[in-house]
Design a protein around this motif. Sequence first.
Motif, PDB file in Angstrom:
ATOM      1  N   HIS A 327     -31.828  32.354 -15.489  1.00 12.85           N
ATOM      2  CA  HIS A 327     -30.868  33.390 -15.847  1.00 12.85           C
ATOM      3  C   HIS A 327     -31.449  34.790 -15.651  1.00 12.85           C
ATOM      4  O   HIS A 327     -30.697  35.765 -15.611  1.00 12.85           O
ATOM      5  N   ARG A 328     -32.767  34.873 -15.520  1.00 14.17           N
ATOM      6  CA  ARG A 328     -33.413  36.172 -15.263  1.00 14.17           C
ATOM      7  C   ARG A 328     -33.964  36.260 -13.849  1.00 14.17           C
ATOM      8  O   ARG A 328     -33.879  37.318 -13.211  1.00 14.17           O
ATOM      9  N   PHE A 329     -34.518  35.176 -13.335  1.00 12.98           N
ATOM     10  CA  PHE A 329     -35.114  35.164 -12.002  1.00 12.98           C
ATOM     11  C   PHE A 329     -34.468  34.051 -11.176  1.00 12.98           C
ATOM     12  O   PHE A 329     -34.734  32.878 -11.416  1.00 12.98           O
ATOM     13  N   PRO A 330     -33.619  34.401 -10.207  1.00 12.83           N
ATOM     14  CA  PRO A 330     -32.984  33.366  -9.377  1.00 12.83           C
ATOM     15  C   PRO A 330     -34.026  32.513  -8.660  1.00 12.83           C
ATOM     16  O   PRO A 330     -35.073  33.020  -8.241  1.00 12.83           O
ATOM     17  N   ALA A 331     -33.730  31.218  -8.540  1.00 11.01           N
ATOM     18  CA  ALA A 331     -34.652  30.268  -7.908  1.00 11.01           C
ATOM     19  C   ALA A 331     -36.070  30.491  -8.434  1.00 11.01           C
ATOM     20  O   ALA A 331     -37.004  30.747  -7.670  1.00 11.01           O
ATOM     21  N   PRO A 332     -36.286  30.376  -9.739  1.00 10.17           N
ATOM     22  CA  PRO A 332     -37.561  30.780 -10.352  1.00 10.17           C
ATOM     23  C   PRO A 332     -38.739  29.902  -9.962  1.00 10.17           C
ATOM     24  O   PRO A 332     -39.885  30.343 -10.091  1.00 10.17           O
ATOM     25  N   ASP A 333     -38.488  28.677  -9.511  1.00  6.12           N
ATOM     26  CA  ASP A 333     -39.590  27.782  -9.154  1.00  6.12           C
ATOM     27  C   ASP A 333     -40.060  27.988  -7.718  1.00  6.12           C
ATOM     28  O   ASP A 333     -40.935  27.258  -7.248  1.00  6.12           O
ATOM     29  N   ARG A 334     -39.505  28.985  -7.048  1.00  5.76           N
ATOM     30  CA  ARG A 334     -39.927  29.297  -5.684  1.00  5.76           C
ATOM     31  C   ARG A 334     -40.806  30.544  -5.705  1.00  5.76           C
ATOM     32  O   ARG A 334     -40.444  31.564  -6.286  1.00  5.76           O
ATOM     33  N   LEU A 335     -41.974  30.451  -5.075  1.00  4.23           N
ATOM     34  CA  LEU A 335     -42.819  31.628  -4.903  1.00  4.23           C
ATOM     35  C   LEU A 335     -42.225  32.492  -3.800  1.00  4.23           C
ATOM     36  O   LEU A 335     -42.015  32.025  -2.679  1.00  4.23           O
ATOM     37  N   ASP A 336     -41.959  33.748  -4.112  1.00 11.40           N
ATOM     38  CA  ASP A 336     -41.336  34.657  -3.151  1.00 11.40           C
ATOM     39  C   ASP A 336     -41.995  36.026  -3.298  1.00 11.40           C
ATOM     40  O   ASP A 336     -41.695  36.779  -4.218  1.00 11.40           O
ATOM     41  N   LEU A 337     -42.911  36.339  -2.376  1.00 11.49           N
ATOM     42  CA  LEU A 337     -43.648  37.597  -2.476  1.00 11.49           C
ATOM     43  C   LEU A 337     -42.773  38.809  -2.201  1.00 11.49           C
ATOM     44  O   LEU A 337     -43.183  39.938  -2.464  1.00 11.49           O
ATOM     45  N   GLY A 338     -41.573  38.577  -1.688  1.00 10.71           N
ATOM     46  CA  GLY A 338     -40.637  39.678  -1.480  1.00 10.71           C
ATOM     47  C   GLY A 338     -39.721  39.905  -2.665  1.00 10.71           C
ATOM     48  O   GLY A 338     -38.907  40.830  -2.656  1.00 10.71           O
ATOM     49  N   ARG A 339     -39.877  39.077  -3.680  1.00 12.79           N
ATOM     50  CA  ARG A 339     -39.024  39.181  -4.868  1.00 12.79           C
ATOM     51  C   ARG A 339     -39.393  40.407  -5.699  1.00 12.79           C
ATOM     52  O   ARG A 339     -40.560  40.809  -5.769  1.00 12.79           O
TER      53      ARG A 339
END
Length: 405
Positions: A327-339
Amino acid sequence: MATTSMDPQHQNPQHQDPADGLLDDPYGVYARLRETAPVHRVAGTDGNPAWLVTRYDDVREALANPLLSLDKSHALPGNYRGFTLPPALDANLLNMDPPDHTRVRSLVGRAFTRRRVDQLRAPVRGAAEALLDAVEPLGRADLIAAYAAPLPITVICDLLGVPEDTRPDFREWTDALVAPDPARPEKAREGVVALLAFFTRLLADKRKNPTDDILCDLIAVRDAGDRLSEDELMSLAFLILFAGYENAVHLIGNAVLALLDHPEQFAALRADPALLPAAVEEFQRYDGPAPLAIRRFPLRDVTIAGVTIPAGETVLLSLASANRDPHRFPAPDRLDLGRDAGGHLALGRGIHHCLGAPLARLEAETALGVLVERFPRLALGVPRSELRWRPTIRARGLVELPVIL
């Protein structure tokens, strides 16, 4: 950690969830707990009952709630029996509320300003390069023992003014405190005795032979008046070293593993080093070194997400769970350095926000930047399944990280 989910009216348990696998699969367990209920009755880190808060909005609000005290004297008798340090090491910011917290933090806070920390950028890079120079001819290394552990120790000891020839094996002592071996409980006690003796000698030496460092600045404040007690002085030195070392080791190690697990992100960082500052924020969100905030004790009955928690009981705020809340970070289990990972709670919030946050960021940015630059084909040296996490829910870190350089 056995858990009992509670309904919002704090009535009888709806069902029980043993939460098995918290060490092996913490994020899977936390996901189930978030979905089940926002607050859970659990067996805490000391074995006594506690309340675990798992959702982002609730954890964020609780971190800054002045009714949730860090002072252990507000715990109900017999409700909390966490590891006990002697007063000379326990009178630190992690056990203080205002006004003492405000006074002590103001005295040490200027040592960790962004401007002062930025002055360490070149020395930290030099230390990182020297450590990698030592292992490069070997072709492989345990990246925890050879890099992630000695780099923060070098930085913190330089900051405190600990002479190089007197730096003992802090890793052994801190391991004994954070992840005590149930089969050898005496190791934790021995670690405390060793740390107390070390800081006693160090302070005595600094008083005889003052140098230009943070510790001597604090000694001058202590000896010039009553702004710091002797216990507070020694406890501050202990906290700066312990927290600055422990968290930095795991932040660096966890980040490297995350990059090895996500080769496309490794390639992106290698292609664009300007990603580093944002990447460090994402690493902290994705797999930070502190799964739980320091335990809290309600000064009076408090309500969190509709659940009433009695005064004096132990409250655990799961930073790890909050940082994976979809609810705070979409797709939270994915590492995304552009997030945009801004707003993560890995460093706390409010008056207890991590004092050494600027230094932690600098160390991680430098350590990862130098490593990726030097070893663009870095790879795991053992099967992923053979990696071992430290056997504690207080800290999230690898025992070893064997790599091929």
